[in-house]
Design a protein around this motif. Sequence first.
Motif, PDB file in Angstrom:
ATOM      1  N   ILE A  73     -26.703-125.355  -4.567  1.00 33.65           N
ATOM      2  CA  ILE A  73     -26.887-124.183  -5.428  1.00 33.65           C
ATOM      3  C   ILE A  73     -27.788-123.171  -4.734  1.00 33.65           C
ATOM      4  O   ILE A  73     -27.485-121.968  -4.693  1.00 33.65           O
ATOM      5  CB  ILE A  73     -27.459-124.599  -6.795  1.00 33.65           C
ATOM      6  N   ASP A  74     -28.900-123.634  -4.192  1.00 28.87           N
ATOM      7  CA  ASP A  74     -29.794-122.716  -3.479  1.00 28.87           C
ATOM      8  C   ASP A  74     -29.071-122.008  -2.343  1.00 28.87           C
ATOM      9  O   ASP A  74     -29.197-120.791  -2.168  1.00 28.87           O
ATOM     10  CB  ASP A  74     -31.003-123.475  -2.918  1.00 28.87           C
ATOM     11  N   PHE A  75     -28.286-122.772  -1.583  1.00 31.04           N
ATOM     12  CA  PHE A  75     -27.597-122.163  -0.439  1.00 31.04           C
ATOM     13  C   PHE A  75     -26.537-121.173  -0.901  1.00 31.04           C
ATOM     14  O   PHE A  75     -26.404-120.079  -0.336  1.00 31.04           O
ATOM     15  CB  PHE A  75     -26.975-123.255   0.440  1.00 31.04           C
ATOM     16  N   ALA A  76     -25.779-121.515  -1.942  1.00 29.69           N
ATOM     17  CA  ALA A  76     -24.756-120.604  -2.449  1.00 29.69           C
ATOM     18  C   ALA A  76     -25.379-119.324  -3.002  1.00 29.69           C
ATOM     19  O   ALA A  76     -24.833-118.222  -2.801  1.00 29.69           O
ATOM     20  CB  ALA A  76     -23.924-121.303  -3.529  1.00 29.69           C
ATOM     21  N   LEU A  77     -26.512-119.442  -3.684  1.00 31.57           N
ATOM     22  CA  LEU A  77     -27.187-118.250  -4.198  1.00 31.57           C
ATOM     23  C   LEU A  77     -27.648-117.350  -3.054  1.00 31.57           C
ATOM     24  O   LEU A  77     -27.549-116.115  -3.145  1.00 31.57           O
ATOM     25  CB  LEU A  77     -28.389-118.667  -5.059  1.00 31.57           C
ATOM     26  N   ALA A  78     -28.152-117.966  -1.979  1.00 27.62           N
ATOM     27  CA  ALA A  78     -28.576-117.177  -0.816  1.00 27.62           C
ATOM     28  C   ALA A  78     -27.387-116.487  -0.156  1.00 27.62           C
ATOM     29  O   ALA A  78     -27.458-115.322   0.237  1.00 27.62           O
ATOM     30  CB  ALA A  78     -29.305-118.072   0.187  1.00 27.62           C
ATOM     31  N   LEU A  79     -26.261-117.210  -0.034  1.00 24.38           N
ATOM     32  CA  LEU A  79     -25.043-116.613   0.525  1.00 24.38           C
ATOM     33  C   LEU A  79     -24.592-115.411  -0.303  1.00 24.38           C
ATOM     34  O   LEU A  79     -24.265-114.348   0.234  1.00 24.38           O
ATOM     35  CB  LEU A  79     -23.909-117.641   0.532  1.00 24.38           C
ATOM     36  N   ALA A  80     -24.580-115.587  -1.618  1.00 24.79           N
ATOM     37  CA  ALA A  80     -24.121-114.514  -2.500  1.00 24.79           C
ATOM     38  C   ALA A  80     -25.036-113.302  -2.406  1.00 24.79           C
ATOM     39  O   ALA A  80     -24.561-112.160  -2.322  1.00 24.79           O
ATOM     40  CB  ALA A  80     -24.046-115.025  -3.939  1.00 24.79           C
ATOM     41  N   ARG A  81     -26.330-113.535  -2.409  1.00 22.79           N
ATOM     42  CA  ARG A  81     -27.268-112.409  -2.342  1.00 22.79           C
ATOM     43  C   ARG A  81     -27.114-111.644  -1.028  1.00 22.79           C
ATOM     44  O   ARG A  81     -27.117-110.409  -1.012  1.00 22.79           O
ATOM     45  CB  ARG A  81     -28.700-112.896  -2.515  1.00 22.79           C
ATOM     46  N   ASP A  82     -26.970-112.359   0.068  1.00 22.20           N
ATOM     47  CA  ASP A  82     -26.746-111.703   1.362  1.00 22.20           C
ATOM     48  C   ASP A  82     -25.485-110.838   1.318  1.00 22.20           C
ATOM     49  O   ASP A  82     -25.477-109.694   1.773  1.00 22.20           O
ATOM     50  CB  ASP A  82     -26.594-112.740   2.474  1.00 22.20           C
ATOM     51  N   ALA A  83     -24.413-111.427   0.783  1.00 20.94           N
ATOM     52  CA  ALA A  83     -23.136-110.727   0.758  1.00 20.94           C
ATOM     53  C   ALA A  83     -23.175-109.495  -0.131  1.00 20.94           C
ATOM     54  O   ALA A  83     -22.476-108.512   0.121  1.00 20.94           O
ATOM     55  CB  ALA A  83     -22.038-111.676   0.279  1.00 20.94           C
ATOM     56  N   PHE A  84     -24.035-109.536  -1.164  1.00 21.46           N
ATOM     57  CA  PHE A  84     -24.135-108.418  -2.094  1.00 21.46           C
ATOM     58  C   PHE A  84     -25.173-107.387  -1.661  1.00 21.46           C
ATOM     59  O   PHE A  84     -25.478-106.458  -2.393  1.00 21.46           O
ATOM     60  CB  PHE A  84     -24.479-108.917  -3.495  1.00 21.46           C
ATOM     61  N   GLY A  85     -25.751-107.572  -0.480  1.00 18.76           N
ATOM     62  CA  GLY A  85     -26.669-106.570   0.043  1.00 18.76           C
ATOM     63  C   GLY A  85     -28.130-106.931   0.038  1.00 18.76           C
ATOM     64  O   GLY A  85     -28.986-106.108   0.382  1.00 18.76           O
ATOM     65  N   GLY A  86     -28.466-108.168  -0.352  1.00 22.25           N
ATOM     66  CA  GLY A  86     -29.858-108.603  -0.328  1.00 22.25           C
ATOM     67  C   GLY A  86     -30.677-107.985  -1.446  1.00 22.25           C
ATOM     68  O   GLY A  86     -30.155-107.380  -2.379  1.00 22.25           O
ATOM     69  N   GLY A  87     -31.993-108.153  -1.339  1.00 15.58           N
ATOM     70  CA  GLY A  87     -32.888-107.528  -2.310  1.00 15.58           C
ATOM     71  C   GLY A  87     -33.106-108.364  -3.548  1.00 15.58           C
ATOM     72  O   GLY A  87     -33.243-109.579  -3.489  1.00 15.58           O
ATOM     73  N   ASP A  88     -33.111-107.715  -4.702  1.00 17.22           N
ATOM     74  CA  ASP A  88     -33.482-108.278  -5.986  1.00 17.22           C
ATOM     75  C   ASP A  88     -32.636-109.508  -6.338  1.00 17.22           C
ATOM     76  O   ASP A  88     -31.418-109.414  -6.519  1.00 17.22           O
ATOM     77  CB  ASP A  88     -33.310-107.189  -7.058  1.00 17.22           C
ATOM     78  N   ALA A  89     -33.300-110.658  -6.460  1.00 16.48           N
ATOM     79  CA  ALA A  89     -32.581-111.897  -6.761  1.00 16.48           C
ATOM     80  C   ALA A  89     -31.944-111.847  -8.139  1.00 16.48           C
ATOM     81  O   ALA A  89     -30.832-112.365  -8.346  1.00 16.48           O
ATOM     82  CB  ALA A  89     -33.532-113.088  -6.665  1.00 16.48           C
ATOM     83  N   VAL A  90     -32.600-111.217  -9.114  1.00 16.80           N
ATOM     84  CA  VAL A  90     -32.068-111.163 -10.474  1.00 16.80           C
ATOM     85  C   VAL A  90     -30.798-110.318 -10.515  1.00 16.80           C
ATOM     86  O   VAL A  90     -29.821-110.660 -11.193  1.00 16.80           O
ATOM     87  CB  VAL A  90     -33.120-110.619 -11.452  1.00 16.80           C
ATOM     88  N   ALA A  91     -30.790-109.204  -9.779  1.00 16.26           N
ATOM     89  CA  ALA A  91     -29.620-108.320  -9.780  1.00 16.26           C
ATOM     90  C   ALA A  91     -28.383-109.023  -9.239  1.00 16.26           C
ATOM     91  O   ALA A  91     -27.256-108.655  -9.582  1.00 16.26           O
ATOM     92  CB  ALA A  91     -29.906-107.071  -8.956  1.00 16.26           C
ATOM     93  N   HIS A  92     -28.589-110.032  -8.408  1.00 15.29           N
ATOM     94  CA  HIS A  92     -27.468-110.740  -7.796  1.00 15.29           C
ATOM     95  C   HIS A  92     -27.312-112.161  -8.349  1.00 15.29           C
ATOM     96  O   HIS A  92     -26.594-112.978  -7.773  1.00 15.29           O
ATOM     97  CB  HIS A  92     -27.646-110.801  -6.282  1.00 15.29           C
TER      98      HIS A  92
END
Length: 348
Positions: free
Chosen positions: A167-186
């Motif tokens: 889960i942690d790794f998938a969340l990091a992958l998704a946030r990177d792909a969506f442009g990084g930054g605010d964890a809540v926004a992604h």
Amino acid sequence: RMGDLRGSHVAASLDAALAGVVDPDAAAAAKAATLLGCAAFSSLASALAAKPNAQCWICAPTKFHPALIEEAANAGRHVACEKPVGLDPKQIADAYDVCAFHNVGLHCAFQRRSDAAYAELRRRVAAGAVGAPRSIRCVFRDHPTPAEAFLLGGGGDVYHDLATHDIDFALALARDAFGGGDAVAHAPDEVYAVGSSSTPALAAAAVHDAATVVVTWRQRGGLVATFDLSRSSAYGYDQRCEVFGDSGAALSVENPSAMPLRCADAAGVGTGPRVHSFPERFRGAFERDVAGFVESCRGGGEPLVSRADAVLATLVAEAARRSSELRRPVRLVNAKSSSDPADLALDG
């Protein structure tokens, strides 16, 4: 077992020395200290007093993490801690906050972050190698099967103990792909999980040793992450991850073989056995984990896992656990319109 594992990697490190081991069982502490060539202590307080320049790596059961982190931080020591940092998002946020107050680092040890193959997959996805991710598929089948007593004694939560790594790794992958930054926004919108118990005793205790978890980002083009989890692989440790994107390309981390042997004959084509378990599969990651913690203690960079990362991984794992219990999807709710993942809630 994590204490023995981490202790051996610190003891073998060229960048650090193992100052001591702490165990309230004096005999166990003495045995470990003899094997690792260091001092033995029966309390963290005595170790901190005797070793004023030592930092702290916590491998105790999760329920003890918050108090031990606070004790070490109060003494001005940097802290590394096995996942999860706490039992719930608030405990985790508070642990990071107390470390920040004392100006010490808190390193949460999600080993995917330090694994060379996983790190390269993440780098390539962030660079656009698959386009916009559409699916993330993770397989985590444990080997050897843990004893039933371990699963019943608190170590058996398939969502917080197994799934949280991926889960942690998938969340990091998704946030990177969506442009990084605010964890809540992604953050994802919804989590759905179905779990099962392989024995009557586990079922009676509502302990699942297998589950499928689905995490969705509806606001991000419908990205879906699936997690196939089991405590019982008969063929060795099985840990894989695939990302498929809208370009039609896919990237995956596959299982290494314990022996690079391939046989082709009239019976078919066969390969060598899988690695036995996680210490063998992630040996390099554990070594890099220690090196990364040492570097951050020396002021060489921030921990790989942030406060927001650690909080959100546990929140999603808890959503999966609740979903399996309630038999319905569970949504992540930001009723306060906050940018702090610790303010997110679950609708079940």
